[in-house]
Design an enzyme around this catalytic site. Structure first.
Site, PDB file in Angstrom:
ATOM      1  N   THR A  89       0.913  -1.222   0.027  1.00  0.00           N
ATOM      2  CA  THR A  89      -0.146   0.001   0.077  1.00  0.00           C
ATOM      3  C   THR A  89       0.956   1.276  -0.160  1.00  0.00           C
ATOM      4  O   THR A  89       1.899   1.059  -0.019  1.00  0.00           O
ATOM      5  CB  THR A  89      -0.773   0.073   1.175  1.00  0.00           C
TER       6      THR A  89
ATOM      7  N   LEU B 256       1.935  -8.068  11.296  1.00  0.00           N
ATOM      8  CA  LEU B 256       2.163  -6.763  11.246  1.00  0.00           C
ATOM      9  C   LEU B 256       1.266  -5.925  10.474  1.00  0.00           C
ATOM     10  O   LEU B 256       0.986  -4.762  10.341  1.00  0.00           O
ATOM     11  CB  LEU B 256       3.587  -6.317  11.457  1.00  0.00           C
TER      12      LEU B 256
ATOM     13  N   THR C  43      -1.117  -2.533  19.607  1.00  0.00           N
ATOM     14  CA  THR C  43      -0.608  -1.371  19.765  1.00  0.00           C
ATOM     15  C   THR C  43      -1.342  -1.063  21.402  1.00  0.00           C
ATOM     16  O   THR C  43      -2.381  -1.547  21.547  1.00  0.00           O
ATOM     17  CB  THR C  43      -1.369  -0.403  18.963  1.00  0.00           C
ATOM     18  N   ASP C  44      -0.668  -0.145  21.952  1.00  0.00           N
ATOM     19  CA  ASP C  44      -1.040   0.180  23.295  1.00  0.00           C
ATOM     20  C   ASP C  44      -2.694   1.039  23.336  1.00  0.00           C
ATOM     21  O   ASP C  44      -3.088   1.319  24.009  1.00  0.00           O
ATOM     22  CB  ASP C  44      -0.148   1.071  24.146  1.00  0.00           C
ATOM     23  N   GLU C  45      -2.813   1.359  22.051  1.00  0.00           N
ATOM     24  CA  GLU C  45      -4.196   2.448  21.614  1.00  0.00           C
ATOM     25  C   GLU C  45      -5.397   1.637  21.969  1.00  0.00           C
ATOM     26  O   GLU C  45      -6.339   2.320  22.171  1.00  0.00           O
ATOM     27  CB  GLU C  45      -4.013   3.045  20.266  1.00  0.00           C
TER      28      GLU C  45
ATOM     29  N   TYR D 147      -8.894   3.394  14.229  1.00  0.00           N
ATOM     30  CA  TYR D 147      -7.862   2.495  14.266  1.00  0.00           C
ATOM     31  C   TYR D 147      -7.638   1.896  15.449  1.00  0.00           C
ATOM     32  O   TYR D 147      -7.597   0.605  15.211  1.00  0.00           O
ATOM     33  CB  TYR D 147      -6.505   3.644  14.143  1.00  0.00           C
TER      34      TYR D 147
ATOM     35  N   LYS E 106      -7.778  -2.286  15.860  1.00  0.00           N
ATOM     36  CA  LYS E 106      -6.711  -3.056  16.523  1.00  0.00           C
ATOM     37  C   LYS E 106      -7.513  -3.923  17.575  1.00  0.00           C
ATOM     38  O   LYS E 106      -7.134  -5.086  17.661  1.00  0.00           O
ATOM     39  CB  LYS E 106      -5.725  -2.341  16.743  1.00  0.00           C
TER      40      LYS E 106
ATOM     41  N   ASN F 151       6.224   3.772  18.204  1.00  0.00           N
ATOM     42  CA  ASN F 151       7.407   3.479  17.767  1.00  0.00           C
ATOM     43  C   ASN F 151       8.088   4.911  16.855  1.00  0.00           C
ATOM     44  O   ASN F 151       7.319   5.388  16.266  1.00  0.00           O
ATOM     45  CB  ASN F 151       7.610   2.267  16.595  1.00  0.00           C
TER      46      ASN F 151
ATOM     47  N   LEU G  32       4.147  11.815  13.520  1.00  0.00           N
ATOM     48  CA  LEU G  32       4.812  12.906  13.857  1.00  0.00           C
ATOM     49  C   LEU G  32       6.457  12.871  13.723  1.00  0.00           C
ATOM     50  O   LEU G  32       6.799  14.052  13.062  1.00  0.00           O
ATOM     51  CB  LEU G  32       4.654  12.916  15.533  1.00  0.00           C
TER      52      LEU G  32
ATOM     53  N   ARG H 195       2.630  10.747  24.783  1.00  0.00           N
ATOM     54  CA  ARG H 195       2.973   9.388  24.024  1.00  0.00           C
ATOM     55  C   ARG H 195       4.276   8.853  24.515  1.00  0.00           C
ATOM     56  O   ARG H 195       5.120   9.456  25.178  1.00  0.00           O
ATOM     57  CB  ARG H 195       3.023   9.724  22.517  1.00  0.00           C
TER      58      ARG H 195
HETATM   59  P1  NAD Z   1       3.223   0.673   8.554  1.00  0.00           P
HETATM   60  O1  NAD Z   1       1.771   1.556   7.878  1.00  0.00           O
HETATM   61  O2  NAD Z   1       4.331   1.586   8.215  1.00  0.00           O
HETATM   62  O3  NAD Z   1       3.284  -0.533   7.715  1.00  0.00           O
HETATM   63  C1  NAD Z   1       1.995  -1.498   7.455  1.00  0.00           C
HETATM   64  C2  NAD Z   1       2.586  -2.342   6.120  1.00  0.00           C
HETATM   65  O4  NAD Z   1       1.269  -3.217   6.056  1.00  0.00           O
HETATM   66  C3  NAD Z   1       2.624  -1.869   4.909  1.00  0.00           C
HETATM   67  O5  NAD Z   1       4.075  -2.272   4.365  1.00  0.00           O
HETATM   68  C4  NAD Z   1       1.598  -2.083   4.081  1.00  0.00           C
HETATM   69  O6  NAD Z   1       1.830  -2.238   2.541  1.00  0.00           O
HETATM   70  C5  NAD Z   1       1.084  -3.348   4.906  1.00  0.00           C
HETATM   71  N1  NAD Z   1      -0.423  -3.621   4.375  1.00  0.00           N
HETATM   72  C6  NAD Z   1      -1.416  -2.758   4.694  1.00  0.00           C
HETATM   73  N2  NAD Z   1      -2.573  -3.398   4.339  1.00  0.00           N
HETATM   74  C7  NAD Z   1      -2.175  -4.493   3.851  1.00  0.00           C
HETATM   75  C8  NAD Z   1      -3.049  -5.504   3.450  1.00  0.00           C
HETATM   76  N3  NAD Z   1      -4.245  -5.276   3.370  1.00  0.00           N
HETATM   77  N4  NAD Z   1      -2.530  -6.583   3.026  1.00  0.00           N
HETATM   78  C9  NAD Z   1      -1.179  -6.870   2.963  1.00  0.00           C
HETATM   79  N5  NAD Z   1      -0.344  -5.825   3.519  1.00  0.00           N
HETATM   80  C10 NAD Z   1      -0.867  -4.558   4.012  1.00  0.00           C
HETATM   81  O7  NAD Z   1       2.832   0.212   9.956  1.00  0.00           O
HETATM   82  P2  NAD Z   1       3.836   0.185  11.061  1.00  0.00           P
HETATM   83  O8  NAD Z   1       3.895   1.477  11.696  1.00  0.00           O
HETATM   84  O9  NAD Z   1       5.098  -0.608  10.553  1.00  0.00           O
HETATM   85  O10 NAD Z   1       2.987  -0.914  12.057  1.00  0.00           O
HETATM   86  C11 NAD Z   1       2.997  -2.173  12.134  1.00  0.00           C
HETATM   87  C12 NAD Z   1       2.140  -2.915  12.828  1.00  0.00           C
HETATM   88  O11 NAD Z   1       2.421  -2.576  14.039  1.00  0.00           O
HETATM   89  C13 NAD Z   1       0.745  -2.696  12.887  1.00  0.00           C
HETATM   90  O12 NAD Z   1       0.077  -3.805  12.887  1.00  0.00           O
HETATM   91  C14 NAD Z   1       0.542  -1.390  13.768  1.00  0.00           C
HETATM   92  O13 NAD Z   1      -0.820  -1.572  14.433  1.00  0.00           O
HETATM   93  C15 NAD Z   1       1.491  -2.099  14.938  1.00  0.00           C
HETATM   94  N6  NAD Z   1       2.046  -0.781  16.007  1.00  0.00           N
HETATM   95  C16 NAD Z   1       2.610   0.209  15.281  1.00  0.00           C
HETATM   96  C17 NAD Z   1       3.166   0.980  16.277  1.00  0.00           C
HETATM   97  C18 NAD Z   1       3.708   2.384  15.692  1.00  0.00           C
HETATM   98  O14 NAD Z   1       3.987   3.072  16.486  1.00  0.00           O
HETATM   99  N7  NAD Z   1       3.973   2.476  14.184  1.00  0.00           N
HETATM  100  C19 NAD Z   1       2.939   0.882  17.382  1.00  0.00           C
HETATM  101  C20 NAD Z   1       2.225  -0.397  18.129  1.00  0.00           C
HETATM  102  C21 NAD Z   1       1.915  -1.280  17.279  1.00  0.00           C
HETATM  103  P1  TYD Z   2       1.125   9.926  15.458  1.00  0.00           P
HETATM  104  O1  TYD Z   2       2.655   9.792  15.115  1.00  0.00           O
HETATM  105  O2  TYD Z   2       0.224  10.170  14.166  1.00  0.00           O
HETATM  106  O3  TYD Z   2       0.902   8.695  16.369  1.00  0.00           O
HETATM  107  P2  TYD Z   2      -0.535   8.387  17.131  1.00  0.00           P
HETATM  108  O4  TYD Z   2      -1.460   9.001  16.860  1.00  0.00           O
HETATM  109  O5  TYD Z   2      -0.619   7.047  16.923  1.00  0.00           O
HETATM  110  O6  TYD Z   2       0.224   8.509  18.873  1.00  0.00           O
HETATM  111  O7  TYD Z   2       0.888  11.125  16.599  1.00  0.00           O
HETATM  112  C1  TYD Z   2       1.795  11.363  17.463  1.00  0.00           C
HETATM  113  C2  TYD Z   2       1.089  12.638  18.481  1.00  0.00           C
HETATM  114  O8  TYD Z   2       1.509  13.643  17.761  1.00  0.00           O
HETATM  115  C3  TYD Z   2      -0.288  12.589  18.559  1.00  0.00           C
HETATM  116  O9  TYD Z   2      -0.636  13.299  19.867  1.00  0.00           O
HETATM  117  C4  TYD Z   2      -0.852  13.486  17.432  1.00  0.00           C
HETATM  118  C5  TYD Z   2       0.406  14.566  17.308  1.00  0.00           C
HETATM  119  N1  TYD Z   2       0.670  15.000  16.054  1.00  0.00           N
HETATM  120  C6  TYD Z   2       0.845  16.313  15.877  1.00  0.00           C
HETATM  121  O10 TYD Z   2       0.314  17.103  16.728  1.00  0.00           O
HETATM  122  N2  TYD Z   2       0.941  16.888  14.595  1.00  0.00           N
HETATM  123  C7  TYD Z   2       1.076  16.105  13.537  1.00  0.00           C
HETATM  124  O11 TYD Z   2       0.950  16.501  12.457  1.00  0.00           O
HETATM  125  C8  TYD Z   2       1.099  14.910  13.648  1.00  0.00           C
HETATM  126  C9  TYD Z   2       0.964  13.760  12.499  1.00  0.00           C
HETATM  127  C10 TYD Z   2       0.782  14.306  15.148  1.00  0.00           C
END
Ligand code: NAD
Ligand code: TYD
Length: 350
Positions: A38, A83, A132-134, A157, A161, A187, A197, A221
């Site tokens: 995607t 993931l 996720t913790d969300e 979202y 999850k 992360n 962010l 966060r």
């Molecule tokens: P990301 O959006 O960077 O990557 C998601 C990946 O999934 C992409 O490569 C995308 O192409 C693929 N994907 C999306 N829809 C798909 C589908 N229908 N079929 C196959 N592949 C598909 O996400 P991320 O930040 O790397 O997060 C990965 C996982 O970790 C997620 O499940 C997310 O909920 C979880 N997570 C993320 C964070 C964070 O801070 N980013 C924290 C805790 C948990």
């Molecule tokens: P984000 O990285 O989108 O993660 P999450 O919403 O999953 O925690 O956002 C982190 C924090 O930063 C969240 O409180 C929203 C805030 N934020 C801004 O203030 N400005 C921005 O442009 C973005 C993307 C996030």
């Protein structure tokens, strides 16, 4: 021991770090990376393992039931580390159904296919769901999320999850499918898509563009370096107990404004700008709808039971992250221009 492991979402931010770690650390494992590519999936993220003999990339969508069933029947995976997801809260506010389709139905498709290929014999099988913790909702000024905190998701979202976590547990309870779930805090690190962010603000600071702070900027966060998340997943995959949940976090809470000030200071120094130059880019914008006030993870269980702890402080991890984005200008340019989407064509559709 040899194992065939399916990692979903391995072209995304966290998935790429997990794939790299498993491919390099476990040469006896066959690692399959399933990703739909995607907007968030970018094969450049894992170009370094492309030619490894224990690595196979499969382009496909977890929403596609026939495709998923055929893949599982053909490959007979021993384990799944899941993931793949739609992962950005702001996108879930504008298009919640995409999150239900991929995160809920897509997860159910994987669970069904895994159950069907195991045919009731789950010995040495594992479904690892990365969450996720969300899912726990929003905290007030005090308190931490533990593994027994009630689910209270607030965004589409988070709700998607949470639903997928429940479905994984239901498959464990109903069919005896072995599973573990981990719920991690926010992360940051290399290869994160510049809609979140930290990478967005690095990109904007570099280009002297405004830094859009939602609301009063006092949202909190709990930040974890992505390589530490990948190491925790490795540990939980190998040592975690069947049916258990593990919270992953570094006891590292920052208000958005404090974080942005630290980031601006590091960037001023690295870009040789006058002290305080980048902070001037801060612009307060309309708040996110239903914005969760505070997340904070209690990772005591993971530390006590499996001995995990983060390897870097936030200041160190953030400095490494800034360096990576500054040294990989072409990655950021490709992502922001959309050019990265041509990579698959070049690599796989010759
Ligand atoms: P990301 O959006 O960077 O990557 C998601 C990946 O999934 C992409 O490569 C995308 O192409 C693929 N994907 C999306 N829809 C798909 C589908 N229908 N079929 C196959 N592949 C598909 O996400 P991320 O930040 O790397 O997060 C990965 C996982 O970790 C997620 O499940 C997310 O909920 C979880 N997570 C993320 C964070 C964070 O801070 N980013 C924290 C805790 C948990
Ligand atoms: P984000 O990285 O989108 O993660 P999450 O919403 O999953 O925690 O956002 C982190 C924090 O930063 C969240 O409180 C929203 C805030 N934020 C801004 O203030 N400005 C921005 O442009 C973005 C993307 C996030």
């Amino acid at each position: 021991m040899s194992k065939k492991i399916l990692i979903t979402g391995g072209a995304g931010f966290i998935g790429a770090h997990v794939v790299r770690l498993f491919v390099n650390k476990y040469p006896a494992y066959q690692i399959y990376n399933l990703d739909a590519l995607t907007y968030a999936g970018n094969l450049e993220n894992i170009a370094d393992v492309e030619d490894a003999t224990n690595y196979t990339f499969v382009k496909g969508d977890i929403k596609d039931i026939t495709f998923i069933n055929d893949l599982f029947q053909k490959e007979q995976f021993d384990a799944v580390i899941h993931l793949a997801a739609e992962s950005h809260v702001d996108r879930s506010i504008t298009n919640p159904n995409a999150f239900i389709e991929t995160n809920v139905l897509g997860t159910a498709n994987l669970l069904n296919a895994f159950r069907d290929t195991c045919k009731g014999n789950f010995e040495d099988k594992l479904f690892y769901h990365v969450s996720t913790d969300e899912v726990y909702g929003s905290l007030g000024k005090t308190g931490l999320f533990t593994e027994t905190t009630s689910y209270d998701p607030q965004s589409p979202y988070a709700a998607s999850k949470a639903a997928s976590d429940h479905m994984v547990r239901a498959f464990g309870n109903t069919y005896g499918m072995p599973f573990v779930i981990s719920n991690c805090s926010n992360n940051y690190g290399a290869n994160q898509f510049p809609e979140k962010l930290i990478p967005l603000f690095i990109h904007n600071i570099k280009n002297n563009k405004s830094l859009p702070v939602y609301g009063d900027g006092q949202y909190t966060r709990d930040w974890l370096f992505v390589e530490d998340h990948a190491k925790a997943i490795d540990l939980i995959f190998h040592k975690g107990k069947n049916t258990e949940t593990y919270n992953i976090g570094g006891f590292n809470e920052w208000t958005n404004l404090d974080l942005i000030h630290l980031l601006c200071a590091q960037m001023d120094e690295k870009l040789d700008r006058e002290k305080g130059a980048s902070v001037k880019l801060i612009t307060y914008v309309k708040d996110r709808a239903g914005h969760d006030r505070r997340y904070a993870i209690d990772a005591t269980k993971l530390n006590k039971e499996l001995g995990w702890k983060p390897s870097v402080t936030f200041e160190q991890g953030l400095a490494k992250t800034v360096d990576w984005y500054l040294e990989n200008e072409s990655w950021l340019n490709n992502v922001t221009s959309g050019a990265y989407q041509a990579y698959y064509k070049k690599m796989y559709e010759v």
